[in-house]
Design a protein around this motif. Structure first.
Motif, PDB file in Angstrom:
ATOM      1  N   GLN A 162      61.002 -16.709  10.835  1.00 25.21           N
ATOM      2  CA  GLN A 162      61.887 -15.558  10.685  1.00 25.21           C
ATOM      3  C   GLN A 162      62.120 -14.885  12.031  1.00 25.21           C
ATOM      4  O   GLN A 162      63.236 -14.522  12.371  1.00 25.21           O
ATOM      5  N   HIS A 192      68.794  -6.157   2.961  1.00 25.60           N
ATOM      6  CA  HIS A 192      69.493  -6.692   4.137  1.00 25.60           C
ATOM      7  C   HIS A 192      69.229  -5.863   5.381  1.00 25.60           C
ATOM      8  O   HIS A 192      70.143  -5.569   6.144  1.00 25.60           O
ATOM      9  N   THR A 235      64.263  -7.657   2.968  1.00 29.09           N
ATOM     10  CA  THR A 235      65.243  -8.717   2.746  1.00 29.09           C
ATOM     11  C   THR A 235      66.284  -8.322   1.716  1.00 29.09           C
ATOM     12  O   THR A 235      67.477  -8.477   1.950  1.00 29.09           O
ATOM     13  N   ASP A 239      62.365 -13.811   2.345  1.00 30.72           N
ATOM     14  CA  ASP A 239      62.536 -13.570   3.762  1.00 30.72           C
ATOM     15  C   ASP A 239      64.004 -13.539   4.157  1.00 30.72           C
ATOM     16  O   ASP A 239      64.868 -14.016   3.434  1.00 30.72           O
ATOM     17  N   VAL A 240      64.217 -12.994   5.316  1.00 29.28           N
ATOM     18  CA  VAL A 240      65.572 -12.703   5.746  1.00 29.28           C
ATOM     19  C   VAL A 240      66.416 -13.951   5.994  1.00 29.28           C
ATOM     20  O   VAL A 240      67.565 -14.044   5.581  1.00 29.28           O
ATOM     21  N   VAL A 241      65.811 -14.901   6.677  1.00 29.51           N
ATOM     22  CA  VAL A 241      66.596 -16.017   7.171  1.00 29.51           C
ATOM     23  C   VAL A 241      66.435 -17.228   6.268  1.00 29.51           C
ATOM     24  O   VAL A 241      65.323 -17.583   5.899  1.00 29.51           O
ATOM     25  N   VAL A 293      73.163 -18.380  13.182  1.00 28.64           N
ATOM     26  CA  VAL A 293      72.129 -18.126  12.198  1.00 28.64           C
ATOM     27  C   VAL A 293      72.741 -17.775  10.850  1.00 28.64           C
ATOM     28  O   VAL A 293      73.647 -16.967  10.758  1.00 28.64           O
ATOM     29  N   PHE A 309      72.126 -16.013   7.420  1.00 28.47           N
ATOM     30  CA  PHE A 309      71.151 -15.126   6.815  1.00 28.47           C
ATOM     31  C   PHE A 309      71.275 -15.142   5.304  1.00 28.47           C
ATOM     32  O   PHE A 309      72.316 -15.422   4.734  1.00 28.47           O
ATOM     33  N   ASN A 310      70.171 -14.845   4.736  1.00 30.75           N
ATOM     34  CA  ASN A 310      69.982 -14.877   3.312  1.00 30.75           C
ATOM     35  C   ASN A 310      70.785 -13.772   2.636  1.00 30.75           C
ATOM     36  O   ASN A 310      70.733 -12.633   3.037  1.00 30.75           O
ATOM     37  N   SER A 311      71.529 -14.155   1.614  1.00 28.77           N
ATOM     38  CA  SER A 311      72.216 -13.090   0.894  1.00 28.77           C
ATOM     39  C   SER A 311      71.705 -13.001  -0.524  1.00 28.77           C
ATOM     40  O   SER A 311      72.140 -12.176  -1.308  1.00 28.77           O
ATOM     41  N   GLY A 312      70.814 -13.856  -0.883  1.00 27.20           N
ATOM     42  CA  GLY A 312      70.275 -13.850  -2.240  1.00 27.20           C
ATOM     43  C   GLY A 312      69.086 -12.940  -2.344  1.00 27.20           C
ATOM     44  O   GLY A 312      69.043 -11.904  -1.700  1.00 27.20           O
ATOM     45  N   PHE A 313      68.118 -13.346  -3.109  1.00 19.53           N
ATOM     46  CA  PHE A 313      66.981 -12.458  -3.270  1.00 19.53           C
ATOM     47  C   PHE A 313      65.682 -13.185  -2.952  1.00 19.53           C
ATOM     48  O   PHE A 313      64.710 -13.117  -3.653  1.00 19.53           O
ATOM     49  N   GLN A 314      65.705 -13.959  -1.873  1.00 19.15           N
ATOM     50  CA  GLN A 314      64.471 -14.609  -1.466  1.00 19.15           C
ATOM     51  C   GLN A 314      63.565 -13.616  -0.763  1.00 19.15           C
ATOM     52  O   GLN A 314      63.944 -12.487  -0.530  1.00 19.15           O
ATOM     53  N   TYR A 323      57.574  -8.205  11.015  1.00 18.96           N
ATOM     54  CA  TYR A 323      57.246  -9.632  11.093  1.00 18.96           C
ATOM     55  C   TYR A 323      56.244  -9.914  12.203  1.00 18.96           C
ATOM     56  O   TYR A 323      55.341 -10.733  12.045  1.00 18.96           O
ATOM     57  N   ILE A 341      68.209 -21.904  10.243  1.00 17.26           N
ATOM     58  CA  ILE A 341      68.670 -21.706  11.602  1.00 17.26           C
ATOM     59  C   ILE A 341      69.466 -22.930  12.012  1.00 17.26           C
ATOM     60  O   ILE A 341      69.374 -23.944  11.337  1.00 17.26           O
ATOM     61  N   PRO A 342      70.181 -22.813  13.109  1.00 17.44           N
ATOM     62  CA  PRO A 342      71.274 -23.717  13.463  1.00 17.44           C
ATOM     63  C   PRO A 342      71.555 -24.863  12.489  1.00 17.44           C
ATOM     64  O   PRO A 342      70.734 -25.751  12.294  1.00 17.44           O
TER      65      PRO A 342
END
Lengths: 510, 477
Positions: A334, A302, A299, B168-170, B159, B161-166, A312, B173-174
């Protein structure tokens, strides 16, 4: 410029990606050098010091030094940073060259590419900004790197090293090389070559940092930069440099440091390693923790590609196998989004089927309806999805016979999910049967309720306080036979059914 | 500007809320298609505030109180700004060059307008009869939000997507960010109406409660945040000093009843749903065919479950859409035609799923099945008369071979399954009959179950695997 060793070939490619800087070759090109610049006084002094014979270093010719000097000045002039730089403390070209050469010969832990040695002093905001590049391209190049990588994997390739966005020890490491004998570097090198632990690295760096707090040559801006580091770069993806296969999961509360993050090619190794380990040791707590850190590393860098999907999916399957619905759900959510990206690979139909079964489990009619609305005819044609839909409709119509047949024939890992509600449905069916029959044979129950053996069926009945209903009788053909007087259990089964349906534990709802 | 605001001053003096609302509309009236344009051209960014204040506060034609005047000035300034945004967005759309965010800009500007209306109503700066304007503004806010979301969706994809530092990726959604934003504003309006403490009922804002609630439902349904609707219902039910429900405008009542009915329907509380939907049906204006149709869409499946009642052709006839989706199902239920029922369900699946009635209608299969089994029972004929019995004493056969049921259930399925792809095993037949007995006995209140309704297992003799199910009492719907 002296010819570069092949290990550094990757540097120019990465430079264009990471920083919009022209290649250093261009910097020394005559046309660029001819540019008229009004040099500020500190720069003039710097040049003066560079030519001062008492600063000369043995083994570095004046021509080399001059070329380097030009290089450095050009670099900062192009960025109009001549004014901002603390020229009083900036290392002289000969020092930079010396550091470079030593770096080539020993290839220390944090090697700095020759062209970047001087750039370590850049205000951090600048280099951080340069990292807001497209994540997919970085992921891609990371992948590319893996395929072309010939260097021993455990050791970071120079390409890897030059692109670290937060090079807090960068300037320091140069100083390090200047001030300390090379034996020190060798020691560090050895330590690094054997798979070193990340905390060890941190410790090492911390020590070094402390040393340079007192160092006279330390650039004045450096220490403050170290502090502001974390706030400066929350935007772009991190590019990891950690080479450990294993890493424990910690929830991030600040942007991660590159040295604690593993790049893609390491993560790929990690996945293989974890798969093996899971097969051998089957230690869920360990594997879950490792997968979480793996996901985290993906993550923060990216990375969204087929490999991400694989990670996953694998974690979801392992979580399913162990009945960890919370973790499974996170992965499922995910995956759903990842599938929307239409990445290559992956098993969308398998996980779509799981999602249907999951909603069957949670009895969530609203979500189930939404999901049915999303299904395309192509989805429905998939055997796994078809199976899950059949399960749903069998239960909706109360056709327990069909349901338990489907349970025994579940594709993929559907059975693990169905295990979540199999007991509930068995009780439901039992309540049903108890209303309709006086008594049935044990074998009939075993078959109808999808038990593996009569023994399991007896255990099930016993665990629900229905053992008294089992009796041994002789049938028409004088064979001894176990029968269950279900009629007498009507009340019992009905109340068991009611409680079983009243509590659906919903964890991390999709 | 003075001329443009003249109608407002007149309308305000007459307390004509609808006229005021139409002056704050984002759409020009058909009688004056250039109104928005003229209004916008009547001033400019620098002058607008002064222009409007002059017209509303300092003009001799104005009879507004000072606080009222400045409140309306602010509202009209915001309106002027939003008109500018609308004109720009429309122009861009007409020329086929839409940027990413035109409608988002419109939405933001409209939100500012709505908020200023809300603020001044809340503070009592403007009279409560102008709530009508708030209704209109709220409706339009929702429309602009949807439009803005559409534009964002085409620009950004679905979708985030996460740009921070969590971990998981997402992140999500919608999303319908703008509509969510709008829902928050609507919710504040609803709260304001609900919690008004003005003892003078003529001036109370409580009269807006049900209108705003309905608009909120509409928004939450679109957002698929149905649970949030529940909290609206709960807060209304917890409020003890609302005026009597009958005193509210009929339109508000129908909509509110409808939504609460649908909510109960989705919660599978079919009894409550039936009650609410029936009320809505009864007070719904007969000319409002579309609304009637909406009510019936849920009321029919509801009554299928609660009363095993199917709609008459006469009821369906004015609604071609309902007829087309329900009629095939209904006739199959009546005939006990299982395969026909399945086919009709599949054929209408998209329609049903869209309206969230698929899973409910599916349960109608039980009724079809029961009708089929009852036919078997009827076809079984009568027990033979014993000596001394007359025709009047004769009773139906109460023991029916399981094979008969099996034969009936297999009808239309193809004998060994190649018809519809599924074979029906004997055990499954037994299961279906057992299930029937179970369901009938669960409704003991409605239907008396014969004590003979019992299956035996294993069948005592394979020839006469008999089962006696008393389906006689089950009346055909």
């Amino acid at each position: 410029m002296s010819p570069r060793p092949p290990a550094y070939n990757a540097v120019p490619t990465r430079t264009t990606l990471a920083r919009p800087t022209p290649l250093p070759h261009a910097a020394v090109s005559p046309s660029a050098a001819k540019q008229k610049v009004d040099w500020p006084q500190p720069v003039r002094d710097y040049v003066g010091r560079a030519f001062d014979p008492k600063n000369a270093i043995e083994g570095i010719s004046v021509t080399d030094m001059q070329a380097k000097l030009k290089d450095v000045l050009q670099y900062f002039a192009e960025r109009s940073m001549l004014e901002q730089l603390a020229w009083e403390t900036y290392p002289l070209p000969q020092h930079l060259l010396q550091a470079e050469r030593r770096a080539m010969s020993t290839r220390p832990l944090i090697a700095t590419g020759p062209d970047f040695a001087g750039h370590a002093q850049l205000p951090h905001a600048y280099s951080a900004g340069a990292f807001t590049n497209n994540s997919s391209s970085s992921a891609q190049s990371a992948k590319k790197r893996k395929s072309t990588d010939t260097v021993e994997d455990v050791q970071p390739t120079p390409a890897e090293q030059t692109i670290q966005p937060s090079r807090k020890t960068n300037g320091a490491s140069i100083q390090d090389r200047i001030t300390y004998v090379s034996g020190h570097n060798d020691k560090r090198h050895k330590k690094n070559a054997s798979t070193s632990k990340s905390n060890q690295l941190d410790l090492e760096k911390e020590k070094r940092r402390q040393r340079f707090q007192t160092d006279k040559i330390m650039p004045s801006g450096s220490s403050s930069r170290n502090d502001s580091d974390s706030e400066m770069m929350p935007v772009g993806p991190v590019v990891g440099t950690n080479t450990d296969l294993e890493k424990s999961y910690f929830r991030l509360t600040a942007p991660p440091k590159p040295e604690t993050v593993r790049p893609l090619y390491i993560l790929e190794k990690t996945l293989g390693f974890l798969k093996d380990k899971w097969r051998k040791e089957n230690n869920y707590n360990y594997i879950c923790n490792q997968f979480k850190s793996l996901r985290q590393d993906l993550t923060v860098q990216h990375i969204k590609n087929a490999f991400t999907v694989r990670v996953y999916e694998l974690h979801a399957r392992i979580a399913l196998e162990k009945g960890d619905l919370g973790e499974y759900n996170q992965c499922q959510t995910q995956l759903r989004a990842l599938y929307m990206l239409k990445l290559s690979g992956g098993h969308p139909e398998e996980f779509l089927a799981y999602r249907i079964l999951y909603f069957v489990y949670t009895c969530n009619k609203t979500d189930m309806n939404d999901l049915l609305a999303e299904l395309t005819p192509a989805d429905k044609a998939q055997p796994a999805v078809r199976h899950a839909l059949d399960v749903r409709s069998a239960l909706a119509l109360g056709n327990y016979h069909k349901f338990f047949r489907l349970y025994l024939a579940a594709p993929n890992m559907g059975m693990y999910l169905m295990d979540m509600f199999i007991e509930r449905e068995r009780l439901h069916a039992l309540a049903n049967i108890s209303k309709a029959y006086m008594s049935v044979t044990l074998r009939f129950l075993t078959d109808e309720l999808g038990f593996d053996s009569d023994g399991d069926c007896v255990d099930f009945l016993a665990s629900h306080g229905a053992q008294d209903l089992i009796e041994e009788k002789v049938n028409d053909r004088d064979e001894p036979q176990h029968r269950v007087r279900v009629k007498q259990g009507v009340g019992l089964f009905e109340s068991l059914r009611a409680t079983a349906f009243s509590k659906v534990d919903i964890k991390g709802q999709i | 500007m003075q001329a443009a605001l003249e109608p407002f001053l007149t309308a305000h003096t007459n307390e004509d809320a609808w006229a005021v609302a139409s002056l704050l509309s984002p759409i020009a009236p058909p009688s004056d298609p250039g109104r928005l344009y003229d209004f916008y051209r009547a001033s400019n960014e620098h002058m607008i505030e002064n222009d409007i204040r002059t017209a509303l506060i300092y003009s001799r034609a104005s009879r507004l109180e000072p606080s009222e005047g400045s409140a309306w000035s602010e509202i009209f300034v915001n309106y002027w700004k939003v008109v500018g945004q609308i004109l720009r967005a429309e122009e861009a759309t007409n020329q086929g060059r839409s940027r990413d965010r035109q409608w988002v800009d419109v939405f933001d500007a409209w939100k500012t307008l709505t908020n200023s209306l809300l603020k001044h109503l809340e503070r009592g700066n403007i009279r409560s009869w102008t709530m009508i304007c708030m209704y209109h503004a709220a409706k339009d806010l929702r429309k602009f939000a949807i439009k803005a979301d559409e534009q964002l969706a085409t620009a950004k994809g679905n979708v985030t997507f996460n740009s921070g530092f969590q971990d998981d990726v997402v992140t999500s959604i919608p999303r319908n960010e703008m509509l969510e934003e709008a829902a928050r504003v609507l919710n504040r309006m609803f709260r304001m109406c609900l919690s008004d403490r003005n003892p003078d009922m003529r001036e109370s804002r409580k009269w807006g409660t049900y209108f705003m609630a309905s608009l909120l439902f509409k928004t939450y349904f679109k957002l698929k945040a149905i649970s949030l609707s529940q909290s609206v219902v709960r807060s209304i039910e917890a409020m003890s000093d609302l005026p009597s429900f009958e005193l509210y405008p009929k339109a508000h009542r129908v909509t509110y009843k409808y939504y609460v009915g649908v909510l109960a329907f989705l919660q599978e509380d079919y009894t409550k749903a039936e009650a609410y939907l029936t009320e809505a049906w009864e007070i719904c204006y007969v000319g409002a065919k579309k609304n009637q149709q909406l009510i019936l869409t849920y009321l029919i499946p509801c009554r299928l479950i609660t009363k095993h009642a199917i709609p008459t052709p006469a009821l369906l006839s004015p609604f071609p859409l309902l007829q087309s989706i329900f009629a095939p199902l209904v006739s199959c239920i009546k005939r006990g035609d299982l395969s026909g029922f399945d086919a009709a369900l599949v054929a209408g699946e998209n329609q049903f799923v869209k309206r969230r009635i698929y899973l409910t209608l599916e349960r109608g299969r039980d009724i079809a099945q029961r009708n089929l089994l009852r036919k078997v029972f009827l076809a079984g004929g009568y027990e033979e008369l014993k000596e001394g019995q007359t025709e009047a004493d004769r009773i139906r056969k109460t023991r029916i071979p399981l094979a008969n049921f099996g034969a009936a259930l297999r009808m239309g399925m193809g004998m060994d399954g190649d018809g519809s792809g599924q074979a029906l095993e004997d055990d499954e037949v037994e299961c279906i009959v057992a299930n029937m007995i179970y369901k009938v006995s669960a409704q003991r209140g409605a239907y008396k179950l014969s004590p003979f309704a019992t299956l035996t297992h294993p069948p005592q003799s394979s020839q006469m695997s008999s089962v006696a199910v008393c389906l006689a009492q089950l009346r055909l719907p």
